[in-house]
Design a protein around this motif. Structure first.
Motif, PDB file in Angstrom:
ATOM      1  N   ILE A   1     -23.796  12.362   6.726  1.00  0.00           N
ATOM      2  CA  ILE A   1     -23.745  12.417   5.259  1.00  0.00           C
ATOM      3  C   ILE A   1     -22.327  12.782   4.812  1.00  0.00           C
ATOM      4  O   ILE A   1     -21.516  13.227   5.618  1.00  0.00           O
ATOM      5  N   ALA A   2     -22.050  12.572   3.531  1.00  0.00           N
ATOM      6  CA  ALA A   2     -20.696  12.820   3.040  1.00  0.00           C
ATOM      7  C   ALA A   2     -20.690  13.779   1.855  1.00  0.00           C
ATOM      8  O   ALA A   2     -21.621  13.806   1.055  1.00  0.00           O
ATOM      9  N   VAL A   3     -19.611  14.538   1.786  1.00  0.00           N
ATOM     10  CA  VAL A   3     -19.342  15.384   0.625  1.00  0.00           C
ATOM     11  C   VAL A   3     -18.567  14.514  -0.360  1.00  0.00           C
ATOM     12  O   VAL A   3     -17.637  13.816   0.042  1.00  0.00           O
ATOM     13  N   THR A   4     -18.952  14.515  -1.618  1.00  0.00           N
ATOM     14  CA  THR A   4     -18.219  13.714  -2.606  1.00  0.00           C
ATOM     15  C   THR A   4     -17.112  14.589  -3.218  1.00  0.00           C
ATOM     16  O   THR A   4     -16.024  14.676  -2.665  1.00  0.00           O
ATOM     17  N   VAL A   5     -17.398  15.252  -4.340  1.00  0.00           N
ATOM     18  CA  VAL A   5     -16.429  16.192  -4.921  1.00  0.00           C
ATOM     19  C   VAL A   5     -16.963  17.596  -4.634  1.00  0.00           C
ATOM     20  O   VAL A   5     -18.118  17.890  -4.951  1.00  0.00           O
ATOM     21  N   LEU A   6     -16.152  18.434  -4.038  1.00  0.00           N
ATOM     22  CA  LEU A   6     -16.597  19.803  -3.746  1.00  0.00           C
ATOM     23  C   LEU A   6     -17.059  20.478  -5.038  1.00  0.00           C
ATOM     24  O   LEU A   6     -16.397  20.322  -6.080  1.00  0.00           O
ATOM     25  N   THR A   7     -18.165  21.221  -4.969  1.00  0.00           N
ATOM     26  CA  THR A   7     -18.669  21.839  -6.208  1.00  0.00           C
ATOM     27  C   THR A   7     -17.756  22.972  -6.681  1.00  0.00           C
ATOM     28  O   THR A   7     -17.909  23.476  -7.781  1.00  0.00           O
ATOM     29  N   SER A   8     -16.801  23.352  -5.864  1.00  0.00           N
ATOM     30  CA  SER A   8     -15.829  24.371  -6.292  1.00  0.00           C
ATOM     31  C   SER A   8     -14.731  23.755  -7.156  1.00  0.00           C
ATOM     32  O   SER A   8     -13.906  24.467  -7.723  1.00  0.00           O
ATOM     33  N   MET A   9     -14.705  22.414  -7.262  1.00  0.00           N
ATOM     34  CA  MET A   9     -13.649  21.755  -8.040  1.00  0.00           C
ATOM     35  C   MET A   9     -14.108  21.503  -9.478  1.00  0.00           C
ATOM     36  O   MET A   9     -15.212  21.007  -9.693  1.00  0.00           O
ATOM     37  N   ASP A  10     -13.250  21.865 -10.430  1.00  0.00           N
ATOM     38  CA  ASP A  10     -13.541  21.506 -11.818  1.00  0.00           C
ATOM     39  C   ASP A  10     -12.578  20.385 -12.230  1.00  0.00           C
ATOM     40  O   ASP A  10     -11.779  19.905 -11.425  1.00  0.00           O
ATOM     41  N   GLN A  11     -12.664  19.994 -13.508  1.00  0.00           N
ATOM     42  CA  GLN A  11     -11.855  18.872 -13.991  1.00  0.00           C
ATOM     43  C   GLN A  11     -10.356  19.103 -13.744  1.00  0.00           C
ATOM     44  O   GLN A  11      -9.632  18.208 -13.338  1.00  0.00           O
ATOM     45  N   LYS A  12      -9.932  20.367 -13.951  1.00  0.00           N
ATOM     46  CA  LYS A  12      -8.511  20.684 -13.812  1.00  0.00           C
ATOM     47  C   LYS A  12      -8.056  20.521 -12.349  1.00  0.00           C
ATOM     48  O   LYS A  12      -6.987  19.992 -12.070  1.00  0.00           O
ATOM     49  N   THR A  13      -8.895  21.003 -11.431  1.00  0.00           N
ATOM     50  CA  THR A  13      -8.545  20.899 -10.007  1.00  0.00           C
ATOM     51  C   THR A  13      -8.486  19.436  -9.579  1.00  0.00           C
ATOM     52  O   THR A  13      -7.639  19.039  -8.773  1.00  0.00           O
ATOM     53  N   LEU A  14      -9.403  18.646 -10.132  1.00  0.00           N
ATOM     54  CA  LEU A  14      -9.422  17.221  -9.803  1.00  0.00           C
ATOM     55  C   LEU A  14      -8.127  16.568 -10.298  1.00  0.00           C
ATOM     56  O   LEU A  14      -7.511  15.756  -9.596  1.00  0.00           O
ATOM     57  N   GLU A  15      -7.698  16.971 -11.514  1.00  0.00           N
ATOM     58  CA  GLU A  15      -6.449  16.424 -12.056  1.00  0.00           C
ATOM     59  C   GLU A  15      -5.257  16.815 -11.186  1.00  0.00           C
ATOM     60  O   GLU A  15      -4.333  16.028 -10.974  1.00  0.00           O
ATOM     61  N   GLU A  16      -5.291  18.044 -10.671  1.00  0.00           N
ATOM     62  CA  GLU A  16      -4.202  18.515  -9.798  1.00  0.00           C
ATOM     63  C   GLU A  16      -3.982  17.581  -8.611  1.00  0.00           C
ATOM     64  O   GLU A  16      -2.864  17.422  -8.135  1.00  0.00           O
ATOM     65  N   VAL A  17      -5.082  16.986  -8.119  1.00  0.00           N
ATOM     66  CA  VAL A  17      -4.941  16.102  -6.957  1.00  0.00           C
ATOM     67  C   VAL A  17      -4.893  14.627  -7.381  1.00  0.00           C
ATOM     68  O   VAL A  17      -5.134  13.726  -6.583  1.00  0.00           O
ATOM     69  N   GLY A  18      -4.597  14.399  -8.660  1.00  0.00           N
ATOM     70  CA  GLY A  18      -4.299  13.045  -9.123  1.00  0.00           C
ATOM     71  C   GLY A  18      -5.490  12.224  -9.570  1.00  0.00           C
ATOM     72  O   GLY A  18      -5.385  11.013  -9.718  1.00  0.00           O
ATOM     73  N   VAL A  19      -6.653  12.879  -9.788  1.00  0.00           N
ATOM     74  CA  VAL A  19      -7.828  12.117 -10.245  1.00  0.00           C
ATOM     75  C   VAL A  19      -8.079  12.472 -11.706  1.00  0.00           C
ATOM     76  O   VAL A  19      -8.389  13.626 -12.029  1.00  0.00           O
ATOM     77  N   SER A  20      -7.946  11.466 -12.591  1.00  0.00           N
ATOM     78  CA  SER A  20      -8.067  11.796 -14.020  1.00  0.00           C
ATOM     79  C   SER A  20      -9.436  11.440 -14.596  1.00  0.00           C
ATOM     80  O   SER A  20      -9.751  11.823 -15.713  1.00  0.00           O
ATOM     81  N   ARG A  21     -10.273  10.739 -13.821  1.00  0.00           N
ATOM     82  CA  ARG A  21     -11.587  10.401 -14.382  1.00  0.00           C
ATOM     83  C   ARG A  21     -12.514  11.618 -14.355  1.00  0.00           C
ATOM     84  O   ARG A  21     -12.240  12.617 -13.685  1.00  0.00           O
ATOM     85  N   LYS A  22     -13.629  11.511 -15.105  1.00  0.00           N
ATOM     86  CA  LYS A  22     -14.574  12.627 -15.186  1.00  0.00           C
ATOM     87  C   LYS A  22     -15.182  12.919 -13.815  1.00  0.00           C
ATOM     88  O   LYS A  22     -15.392  11.992 -13.022  1.00  0.00           O
ATOM     89  N   ILE A  23     -15.512  14.187 -13.570  1.00  0.00           N
ATOM     90  CA  ILE A  23     -16.071  14.587 -12.271  1.00  0.00           C
ATOM     91  C   ILE A  23     -17.288  13.737 -11.910  1.00  0.00           C
ATOM     92  O   ILE A  23     -17.401  13.234 -10.787  1.00  0.00           O
ATOM     93  N   GLU A  24     -18.206  13.534 -12.889  1.00  0.00           N
ATOM     94  CA  GLU A  24     -19.442  12.776 -12.605  1.00  0.00           C
ATOM     95  C   GLU A  24     -19.105  11.358 -12.134  1.00  0.00           C
ATOM     96  O   GLU A  24     -19.760  10.815 -11.246  1.00  0.00           O
ATOM     97  N   ASP A  25     -18.080  10.758 -12.763  1.00  0.00           N
ATOM     98  CA  ASP A  25     -17.696   9.399 -12.370  1.00  0.00           C
ATOM     99  C   ASP A  25     -17.124   9.377 -10.951  1.00  0.00           C
ATOM    100  O   ASP A  25     -17.347   8.438 -10.191  1.00  0.00           O
ATOM    101  N   GLN A  26     -16.375  10.425 -10.629  1.00  0.00           N
ATOM    102  CA  GLN A  26     -15.789  10.500  -9.284  1.00  0.00           C
ATOM    103  C   GLN A  26     -16.893  10.737  -8.243  1.00  0.00           C
ATOM    104  O   GLN A  26     -16.866  10.150  -7.154  1.00  0.00           O
ATOM    105  N   VAL A  27     -17.882  11.579  -8.581  1.00  0.00           N
ATOM    106  CA  VAL A  27     -19.014  11.821  -7.671  1.00  0.00           C
ATOM    107  C   VAL A  27     -19.734  10.495  -7.412  1.00  0.00           C
ATOM    108  O   VAL A  27     -20.018  10.136  -6.266  1.00  0.00           O
TER     109      VAL A  27
END
Ligand code: C5P
Length: 233
Positions: free
Chosen positions: A114-140
């Motif tokens: 199985i795979a981990v998608t977006v770690l639940t410890s990551m919020d929108q800001k953390t996702l942006e830090e690593v270059g992902v600007s779409r919404k967390i749900e869309d990335q999941v």
């Protein structure tokens, strides 16, 4: 016939003695066990063998994420331990996911991968830090789809995400959900929690539960209570 659900108890312990004390109170008829990075780094394959000898199935939660060849070899080595479930990071991309699957498929009895998608410890800001600007749900959703297309058996996700995820996947695709809390539990560091029965009703296939069982006064009784709750008709 309805499915029988077991709980997957997270053995988040720093040392062997504490882990063994807890394991001695658990019934393998009611639960599988999750061994993560800390405990595996301390205790290694010998502890996995110890759990197998006590008839527990083991989810080895090492979340591999590396170049495809390295992940393939790591998955092959982990599969040879005879574990029931293994995981990788979906963000490694399709080549890495397919290599992981190739690694597990070499075992006599391949584990569920199985795979981990977006770690639940990551919020929108953390996702942006690593270059992902779409919404967390869309990335999941994107990473979950990549996981399914790469042939893996399921994902780890918050039970709260099941309502938008579940019906977009093949019925055999597995959803493994941490962040479970019963009514009287403290949330600890989990933010978006659900009760065991709510999560099963929402479509979770495997509940991962740590502290509500491991830190309870009577882990054996707490596990039995949860098992009976999720298996009521
Ligand atoms: O003690 P608790 O029930 O919060 O433990 C949940 C377990 O699930 C821990 O081992 C934690 O690392 C793991 N986990 C999680 N959230 C994820 C993936 C794994 O809480 N997204």
């Amino acid at each position: 016939m309805t499915a029988t659900y077991k709980v997957t108890v997270a053995l988040d312990f720093a040392n062997l003695a504490d882990a063994k004390t807890l394991v001695s109170q658990l019934n393998p008829e009611y639960c599988n066990l999750k061994v993560g990075k800390e405990l595996f780094t301390t205790t290694g394959p010998a502890f996995i063998e110890y759990l197998h000898n006590k008839n527990f199935k083991v989810f080895l939660d090492l979340k591999f994420h590396d170049i495809p060849t390295t992940v393939k070899k790591a998955c092959e080595a982990a599969s040879q331990l005879g574990v029931w479930m293994l995981n990788v990071h979906a963000s490694g991309g399709s080549h890495m996911l397919e290599a992981a699957l190739e690694g597990t498929s070499r075992a006599k009895q391949p584990p569920l991968l199985i795979a981990v998608t977006v770690l639940t410890s990551m919020d929108q800001k953390t996702l942006e830090e690593v270059g992902v600007s779409r919404k967390i749900e869309d990335q999941v959703l994107r990473l979950a789809k990549l996981t399914e297309q790469s042939g893996l058996q399921g994902i780890v996700c918050s039970a709260k995400d099941l309502d938008f995820l579940k019906n977009q996947f093949n019925p055999s695709f597995l959803f493994v959900t941490p962040g479970i809390r019963t009514a009287g539990d403290v949330a600890n560091d989990q933010v978006r929690t659900m009760t065991p029965l709510e999560a099963i009703k929402a479509g979770s296939n495997h509940l991962v539960i740590g502290r509500p069982i491991t830190q309870s006064k009577d882990p054996s009784k707490t596990l039995e209570k949860i098992y009976l709750e999720i298996n009521q008709d």
